[in-house]
Design a protein around this motif. Structure first.
Motif, PDB file in Angstrom:
ATOM      1  N   ALA A 152     -15.769 -13.019  11.103  1.00  0.00           N
ATOM      2  CA  ALA A 152     -15.485 -13.359   9.705  1.00  0.00           C
ATOM      3  C   ALA A 152     -15.638 -12.136   8.805  1.00  0.00           C
ATOM      4  N   VAL A 153     -16.656 -11.318   9.065  1.00  0.00           N
ATOM      5  CA  VAL A 153     -16.874 -10.107   8.273  1.00  0.00           C
ATOM      6  C   VAL A 153     -15.715  -9.134   8.456  1.00  0.00           C
ATOM      7  N   LEU A 154     -15.210  -8.987   9.679  1.00  0.00           N
ATOM      8  CA  LEU A 154     -14.098  -8.075   9.934  1.00  0.00           C
ATOM      9  C   LEU A 154     -12.796  -8.585   9.317  1.00  0.00           C
ATOM     10  N   ARG A 155     -12.603  -9.881   9.295  1.00  0.00           N
ATOM     11  CA  ARG A 155     -11.409 -10.441   8.637  1.00  0.00           C
ATOM     12  C   ARG A 155     -11.439 -10.123   7.138  1.00  0.00           C
ATOM     13  N   ALA A 156     -12.593 -10.310   6.520  1.00  0.00           N
ATOM     14  CA  ALA A 156     -12.728 -10.014   5.095  1.00  0.00           C
ATOM     15  C   ALA A 156     -12.516  -8.525   4.831  1.00  0.00           C
ATOM     16  N   HIS A 157     -13.007  -7.693   5.739  1.00  0.00           N
ATOM     17  CA  HIS A 157     -12.829  -6.247   5.590  1.00  0.00           C
ATOM     18  C   HIS A 157     -11.349  -5.870   5.677  1.00  0.00           C
ATOM     19  N   ARG A 158     -10.619  -6.498   6.570  1.00  0.00           N
ATOM     20  CA  ARG A 158      -9.196  -6.191   6.707  1.00  0.00           C
ATOM     21  C   ARG A 158      -8.432  -6.570   5.437  1.00  0.00           C
ATOM     22  N   GLN A 159      -8.804  -7.674   4.827  1.00  0.00           N
ATOM     23  CA  GLN A 159      -8.160  -8.060   3.567  1.00  0.00           C
ATOM     24  C   GLN A 159      -8.433  -7.024   2.482  1.00  0.00           C
ATOM     25  N   ARG A 160      -9.671  -6.529   2.438  1.00  0.00           N
ATOM     26  CA  ARG A 160     -10.010  -5.501   1.444  1.00  0.00           C
ATOM     27  C   ARG A 160      -9.199  -4.238   1.707  1.00  0.00           C
ATOM     28  N   GLN A 161      -9.081  -3.857   2.987  1.00  0.00           N
ATOM     29  CA  GLN A 161      -8.330  -2.651   3.318  1.00  0.00           C
ATOM     30  C   GLN A 161      -6.847  -2.811   2.978  1.00  0.00           C
ATOM     31  N   ASP A 162      -6.296  -4.000   3.194  1.00  0.00           N
ATOM     32  CA  ASP A 162      -4.900  -4.250   2.824  1.00  0.00           C
ATOM     33  C   ASP A 162      -4.697  -4.074   1.323  1.00  0.00           C
ATOM     34  N   GLY A 163      -5.692  -4.495   0.545  1.00  0.00           N
ATOM     35  CA  GLY A 163      -5.614  -4.306  -0.897  1.00  0.00           C
ATOM     36  C   GLY A 163      -5.633  -2.835  -1.274  1.00  0.00           C
ATOM     37  N   GLU A 164      -6.451  -2.043  -0.601  1.00  0.00           N
ATOM     38  CA  GLU A 164      -6.502  -0.603  -0.867  1.00  0.00           C
ATOM     39  C   GLU A 164      -5.180   0.052  -0.478  1.00  0.00           C
ATOM     40  N   ARG A 165      -4.561  -0.412   0.601  1.00  0.00           N
ATOM     41  CA  ARG A 165      -3.273   0.131   1.028  1.00  0.00           C
ATOM     42  C   ARG A 165      -2.211  -0.084  -0.050  1.00  0.00           C
ATOM     43  N   LEU A 166      -2.198  -1.265  -0.632  1.00  0.00           N
ATOM     44  CA  LEU A 166      -1.243  -1.555  -1.706  1.00  0.00           C
ATOM     45  C   LEU A 166      -1.521  -0.701  -2.923  1.00  0.00           C
ATOM     46  N   THR A 167      -2.786  -0.498  -3.233  1.00  0.00           N
ATOM     47  CA  THR A 167      -3.152   0.297  -4.408  1.00  0.00           C
ATOM     48  C   THR A 167      -2.712   1.746  -4.256  1.00  0.00           C
ATOM     49  N   TRP A 168      -2.866   2.316  -3.084  1.00  0.00           N
ATOM     50  CA  TRP A 168      -2.526   3.714  -2.867  1.00  0.00           C
ATOM     51  C   TRP A 168      -1.040   3.931  -2.598  1.00  0.00           C
ATOM     52  N   GLY A 169      -0.360   2.897  -2.171  1.00  0.00           N
ATOM     53  CA  GLY A 169       1.086   3.012  -1.971  1.00  0.00           C
ATOM     54  C   GLY A 169       1.475   4.089  -0.978  1.00  0.00           C
ATOM     55  N   ASP A 170       2.394   4.967  -1.393  1.00  0.00           N
ATOM     56  CA  ASP A 170       2.883   6.024  -0.501  1.00  0.00           C
ATOM     57  C   ASP A 170       1.815   7.067  -0.173  1.00  0.00           C
ATOM     58  N   SER A 171       0.740   7.088  -0.949  1.00  0.00           N
ATOM     59  CA  SER A 171      -0.324   8.065  -0.704  1.00  0.00           C
ATOM     60  C   SER A 171      -1.302   7.597   0.374  1.00  0.00           C
ATOM     61  N   TRP A 172      -1.122   6.345   0.804  1.00  0.00           N
ATOM     62  CA  TRP A 172      -2.013   5.809   1.842  1.00  0.00           C
ATOM     63  C   TRP A 172      -1.805   6.539   3.155  1.00  0.00           C
ATOM     64  N   ARG A 173      -2.907   6.909   3.816  1.00  0.00           N
ATOM     65  CA  ARG A 173      -2.847   7.604   5.100  1.00  0.00           C
ATOM     66  C   ARG A 173      -3.093   6.585   6.212  1.00  0.00           C
ATOM     67  N   ASP A 174      -2.067   6.295   6.955  1.00  0.00           N
ATOM     68  CA  ASP A 174      -2.148   5.248   7.971  1.00  0.00           C
ATOM     69  C   ASP A 174      -2.720   5.812   9.271  1.00  0.00           C
ATOM     70  N   THR A 175      -4.042   5.818   9.378  1.00  0.00           N
ATOM     71  CA  THR A 175      -4.701   6.333  10.570  1.00  0.00           C
ATOM     72  C   THR A 175      -4.904   5.234  11.616  1.00  0.00           C
ATOM     73  N   GLY A 176      -4.740   3.991  11.206  1.00  0.00           N
ATOM     74  CA  GLY A 176      -4.947   2.880  12.121  1.00  0.00           C
ATOM     75  C   GLY A 176      -6.409   2.541  12.353  1.00  0.00           C
ATOM     76  N   ARG A 177      -7.325   3.236  11.666  1.00  0.00           N
ATOM     77  CA  ARG A 177      -8.750   2.987  11.852  1.00  0.00           C
ATOM     78  C   ARG A 177      -9.187   1.717  11.118  1.00  0.00           C
ATOM     79  N   VAL A 178     -10.158   1.064  11.680  1.00  0.00           N
ATOM     80  CA  VAL A 178     -10.718  -0.118  11.020  1.00  0.00           C
ATOM     81  C   VAL A 178     -11.500   0.293   9.786  1.00  0.00           C
ATOM     82  N   PHE A 179     -12.261   1.366   9.899  1.00  0.00           N
ATOM     83  CA  PHE A 179     -13.087   1.832   8.777  1.00  0.00           C
ATOM     84  C   PHE A 179     -12.580   3.194   8.312  1.00  0.00           C
TER      85      PHE A 179
END
Length: 271
Positions: free
Chosen positions: A103-130
């Motif tokens: 459950a904690v990891l699911r919530a973390h993934r949602q937070r990370q998805d939000g950060e990805r949207l915020t950064w847009g094209d500047s997001w660095r897709d490393t594929g890391r969980v953290f």
């Protein structure tokens, strides 16, 4: 000198230090809103090493099955972040995840998805969980520093981030898991490593073990003056309390047993 530096400089009474369950709970409660909370939670309950937690990728995680595979780690080489193999061959193994951690990891993934949207094209897709806010990889030393700041703010005793891994082992043992199961969770190369490291246990576990040992001895009743565990009295009875059987002074019974036996058999004592 700041309070934080004094706190960090507190002497360590043991090379392996762990928080009690209450202290761990206090830290996790305080750190819940931190963006790396899931990383600390994962180490605290499943015992990942720091570099393994920083290096885990989403492709290594199956939240539906509740399994995480440790296949890489992040290390620092001459100040730069590099990807390396797990510490040992045994480290490259699957780690079972409890429902709370999933459950904690699911919530973390949602937070990370939000950060990805915020950064847009500047997001660095490393594929890391953290990652950092922009998706870039975490520097393990920096993660340790953040952990120390959170622990100080939470008001708990100073420990290293790696000590959360030690804590996961002691929690596993305290929960009743055997040494082999705990060693498998930690992915040690041999059972002896686990046994050598985790010789200290939680106070609650030690007391429970003591009570369990005492409970194995059947007793008809507990008499006054006997310890609660059924052992010997802590103080011997006073001489005035000792009652000896009375007998005629000249009777055979009053003679020492050894002397009477020698007289009856007409034998001399041996040298």
């Amino acid at each position: 000198m700041s309070a934080a530096r004094i706190w960090l400089g507190t002497p360590r009474p043991s090379p392996v230090m762990v928080w009690t369950p209450a202290q761990l709970g206090a830290f996790l409660d305080y750190a819940t809103t931190d963006r790396l909370y899931a990383l600390y939670h994962l180490i605290a309950f499943r015992g990942l090493r720091r570099g393994e937690a920083c290096g885990v990728r989403w492709v290594d995680v199956d939240l539906d099955e509740g399994v995480l595979t440790v296949s890489t780690q992040l290390i620092i080489v001459e100040g730069e972040i590099e990807e390396g193999d797990p510490k040992t061959e045994a480290s490259d193994a699957a780690v079972a995840l409890d429902n709370g951690t999933v459950a904690v990891l699911r919530a973390h993934r949602q937070r990370q998805d939000g950060e990805r949207l915020t950064w847009g094209d500047s997001w660095r897709d490393t594929g890391r969980v953290f990652t950092r806010e922009d998706g870039s990889e975490l520097k393990p030393d920096w993660v340790s520093e953040q952990f120390e700041r959170l622990a100080f703010a939470a008001g708990v005793p100073p420990i290293r981030l790696h000590d959360l891994r030690h804590g996961a082992a002691t929690l596993s043992l305290a929960a009743g898991n055997d040494l082999k199961t705990t060693s498998s969770m930690l992915r040690h190369s041999s059972l002896s490593i686990t046994s050598d490291i985790y010789t200290s246990v939680l106070p609650e576990m030690a007391r429970a073990a003591a009570e369990a040992s005492a409970a194995l001895v059947p007793r008809k009743s507990l008499v006054e003056g006997v310890s609660p565990t059924g052992g010997l009295p802590s103080v011997s009875p006073a001489p005035s309390q000792v009652v000896l059987p009375s007998s005629p002074p000249n009777s055979r019974r009053s003679q020492p047993r050894g002397r009477r036996a020698l007289q009856d058999s007409n034998l001399r004592p041996s040298d």
